[in-house]
Design a protein around this motif. Structure first.
Motif, PDB file in Angstrom:
ATOM      1  N   LYS A 243     -15.325  -4.929   6.485  1.00  0.00           N
ATOM      2  CA  LYS A 243     -15.225  -6.200   5.780  1.00  0.00           C
ATOM      3  C   LYS A 243     -16.202  -6.174   4.607  1.00  0.00           C
ATOM      4  O   LYS A 243     -17.377  -5.863   4.786  1.00  0.00           O
ATOM      5  CB  LYS A 243     -15.566  -7.338   6.741  1.00  0.00           C
ATOM      6  CG  LYS A 243     -15.405  -8.698   6.147  1.00  0.00           C
ATOM      7  CD  LYS A 243     -15.699  -9.775   7.177  1.00  0.00           C
ATOM      8  CE  LYS A 243     -15.575 -11.140   6.556  1.00  0.00           C
ATOM      9  NZ  LYS A 243     -15.886 -12.192   7.499  1.00  0.00           N
TER      10      LYS A 243
ATOM     11  N   ARG B 166      -7.358  -8.323   1.667  1.00  0.00           N
ATOM     12  CA  ARG B 166      -7.969  -8.252   2.989  1.00  0.00           C
ATOM     13  C   ARG B 166      -7.035  -7.558   3.987  1.00  0.00           C
ATOM     14  O   ARG B 166      -7.473  -6.753   4.809  1.00  0.00           O
ATOM     15  CB  ARG B 166      -8.341  -9.652   3.471  1.00  0.00           C
ATOM     16  CG  ARG B 166      -9.294  -9.604   4.632  1.00  0.00           C
ATOM     17  CD  ARG B 166      -9.828 -10.950   5.054  1.00  0.00           C
ATOM     18  NE  ARG B 166      -8.774 -11.896   5.347  1.00  0.00           N
ATOM     19  CZ  ARG B 166      -8.498 -12.984   4.629  1.00  0.00           C
ATOM     20  NH1 ARG B 166      -9.203 -13.261   3.575  1.00  0.00           N
ATOM     21  NH2 ARG B 166      -7.515 -13.788   4.955  1.00  0.00           N
ATOM     22  N   VAL B 167      -5.732  -7.824   3.902  1.00  0.00           N
ATOM     23  CA  VAL B 167      -4.765  -7.174   4.797  1.00  0.00           C
ATOM     24  C   VAL B 167      -4.733  -5.673   4.531  1.00  0.00           C
ATOM     25  O   VAL B 167      -4.735  -4.864   5.471  1.00  0.00           O
ATOM     26  CB  VAL B 167      -3.361  -7.806   4.624  1.00  0.00           C
ATOM     27  CG1 VAL B 167      -2.292  -6.973   5.296  1.00  0.00           C
ATOM     28  CG2 VAL B 167      -3.359  -9.223   5.162  1.00  0.00           C
ATOM     29  N   ARG B 168      -4.711  -5.273   3.248  1.00  0.00           N
ATOM     30  CA  ARG B 168      -4.706  -3.839   2.909  1.00  0.00           C
ATOM     31  C   ARG B 168      -5.971  -3.144   3.408  1.00  0.00           C
ATOM     32  O   ARG B 168      -5.920  -2.039   3.945  1.00  0.00           O
ATOM     33  CB  ARG B 168      -4.576  -3.653   1.394  1.00  0.00           C
ATOM     34  CG  ARG B 168      -3.197  -3.875   0.851  1.00  0.00           C
ATOM     35  CD  ARG B 168      -3.061  -3.383  -0.585  1.00  0.00           C
ATOM     36  NE  ARG B 168      -4.096  -3.862  -1.469  1.00  0.00           N
ATOM     37  CZ  ARG B 168      -4.034  -4.974  -2.196  1.00  0.00           C
ATOM     38  NH1 ARG B 168      -2.953  -5.720  -2.139  1.00  0.00           N
ATOM     39  NH2 ARG B 168      -5.022  -5.331  -2.988  1.00  0.00           N
ATOM     40  N   GLU B 169      -7.117  -3.801   3.215  1.00  0.00           N
ATOM     41  CA  GLU B 169      -8.375  -3.198   3.653  1.00  0.00           C
ATOM     42  C   GLU B 169      -8.426  -3.058   5.167  1.00  0.00           C
ATOM     43  O   GLU B 169      -8.908  -2.059   5.688  1.00  0.00           O
ATOM     44  CB  GLU B 169      -9.548  -4.040   3.163  1.00  0.00           C
ATOM     45  CG  GLU B 169      -9.761  -3.936   1.666  1.00  0.00           C
ATOM     46  CD  GLU B 169     -10.761  -4.952   1.148  1.00  0.00           C
ATOM     47  OE1 GLU B 169     -11.147  -5.868   1.899  1.00  0.00           O
ATOM     48  OE2 GLU B 169     -11.151  -4.829  -0.031  1.00  0.00           O
ATOM     49  N   LYS B 170      -7.906  -4.046   5.870  1.00  0.00           N
ATOM     50  CA  LYS B 170      -7.901  -4.002   7.329  1.00  0.00           C
ATOM     51  C   LYS B 170      -6.985  -2.881   7.827  1.00  0.00           C
ATOM     52  O   LYS B 170      -7.332  -2.136   8.738  1.00  0.00           O
ATOM     53  CB  LYS B 170      -7.453  -5.341   7.900  1.00  0.00           C
ATOM     54  CG  LYS B 170      -7.590  -5.444   9.388  1.00  0.00           C
ATOM     55  CD  LYS B 170      -7.240  -6.840   9.864  1.00  0.00           C
ATOM     56  CE  LYS B 170      -7.415  -6.939  11.361  1.00  0.00           C
ATOM     57  NZ  LYS B 170      -7.082  -8.281  11.846  1.00  0.00           N
ATOM     58  N   SER B 171      -5.800  -2.752   7.203  1.00  0.00           N
ATOM     59  CA  SER B 171      -4.871  -1.703   7.638  1.00  0.00           C
ATOM     60  C   SER B 171      -5.400  -0.310   7.302  1.00  0.00           C
ATOM     61  O   SER B 171      -5.062   0.662   7.970  1.00  0.00           O
ATOM     62  CB  SER B 171      -3.495  -1.917   7.013  1.00  0.00           C
ATOM     63  OG  SER B 171      -3.559  -1.752   5.621  1.00  0.00           O
ATOM     64  N   ALA B 172      -6.244  -0.199   6.273  1.00  0.00           N
ATOM     65  CA  ALA B 172      -6.824   1.093   5.901  1.00  0.00           C
ATOM     66  C   ALA B 172      -8.070   1.408   6.720  1.00  0.00           C
ATOM     67  O   ALA B 172      -8.655   2.480   6.582  1.00  0.00           O
ATOM     68  CB  ALA B 172      -7.154   1.106   4.415  1.00  0.00           C
ATOM     69  N   GLY B 173      -8.507   0.470   7.564  1.00  0.00           N
ATOM     70  CA  GLY B 173      -9.678   0.704   8.399  1.00  0.00           C
ATOM     71  C   GLY B 173     -10.993   0.506   7.668  1.00  0.00           C
ATOM     72  O   GLY B 173     -12.034   0.996   8.112  1.00  0.00           O
TER      73      GLY B 173
ATOM     74  N   GLN C 233      -3.992 -10.698   0.390  1.00  0.00           N
ATOM     75  CA  GLN C 233      -3.338  -9.390   0.394  1.00  0.00           C
ATOM     76  C   GLN C 233      -4.368  -8.268   0.422  1.00  0.00           C
ATOM     77  O   GLN C 233      -4.187  -7.278   1.137  1.00  0.00           O
ATOM     78  CB  GLN C 233      -2.444  -9.238  -0.831  1.00  0.00           C
ATOM     79  CG  GLN C 233      -1.186 -10.053  -0.776  1.00  0.00           C
ATOM     80  CD  GLN C 233      -0.353  -9.869  -2.020  1.00  0.00           C
ATOM     81  OE1 GLN C 233      -0.882  -9.661  -3.108  1.00  0.00           O
ATOM     82  NE2 GLN C 233       0.962  -9.958  -1.871  1.00  0.00           N
TER      83      GLN C 233
END
Length: 173
Positions: free
Chosen positions: A145, A135-142, A133
């Motif tokens: 990694k 990782r998904v939030r960080e990816k959607s926030a731009g 979860q």
């Protein structure tokens, strides 16, 4: 002491490792296509025993010993007299998710500290629902990694502020 036996056939040479079981009977591992693999297994037989080597290559040693999986099933059967069905199902699911997959097929007497340490190390490396979860939030926030987490003892952390106490024993600032 383990021995390596070379066998010749139409397709070339194969190798198998010979060892003596607890009754003094000569037994062999399944065959290997290269000598290096057989030598590694022979070394493991010499250092950790035949059961560890057979476990490593995925062969099941023939034994009448109770495995951890069998013991756990009997344990849950006894506990089901006193616990709700949902609790038993939760215990079973948790065991399957964590330790039963890695340790369940081992005979109880054959489980060593090293096996448990290896399982703990493996478990710590597994991805969790929370980390997925995040990782998904960080990816959607731009966000970039994150770098791999380094395990640092708090006592050795150079960024951790040190508490100082005067020699008088007074802890007030």
């Amino acid at each position: 002491m383990a021995t390596i036996q070379t066998r010749k056939n139409k397709t070339g040479e194969t190798y198998r490792v010979g060892y003596y079981d607890e009754n003094g009977k000569l037994k062999f591992t399944p065959t290997f296509k290269n000598k290096a693999g057989a030598e590694k297994i022979a070394h493991i037989v010499d250092t950790r025993g035949a059961e560890a080597a057979l476990r490593l290559i995925g062969a099941k040693p023939k034994s009448n010993a109770v495995t951890l999986r069998e013991w756990f099933a009997k344990y849950l059967e006894r506990k089901s007299l006193f616990l709700e069905a949902g609790t038993i199902a939760g215990y079973q699911a948790e065991a399957e998710r964590t330790w039963l997959g890695r340790l369940g097929d081992l005979p109880i007497e054959a489980i060593t500290r090293t096996d448990v340490y290896d399982w703990v190390r493996w478990q710590a490396e597994q991805e969790t629902h929370r980390s997925k979860q995040r990782r998904v939030r960080e990816k959607s926030a731009g966000m970039k990694k994150p770098s791999p987490i380094k395990r640092v003892s708090p006592a050795n952390d150079p960024k951790r502020p040190r508490a100082t106490v005067a020699r008088t024993g007074n802890c007030d600032p």
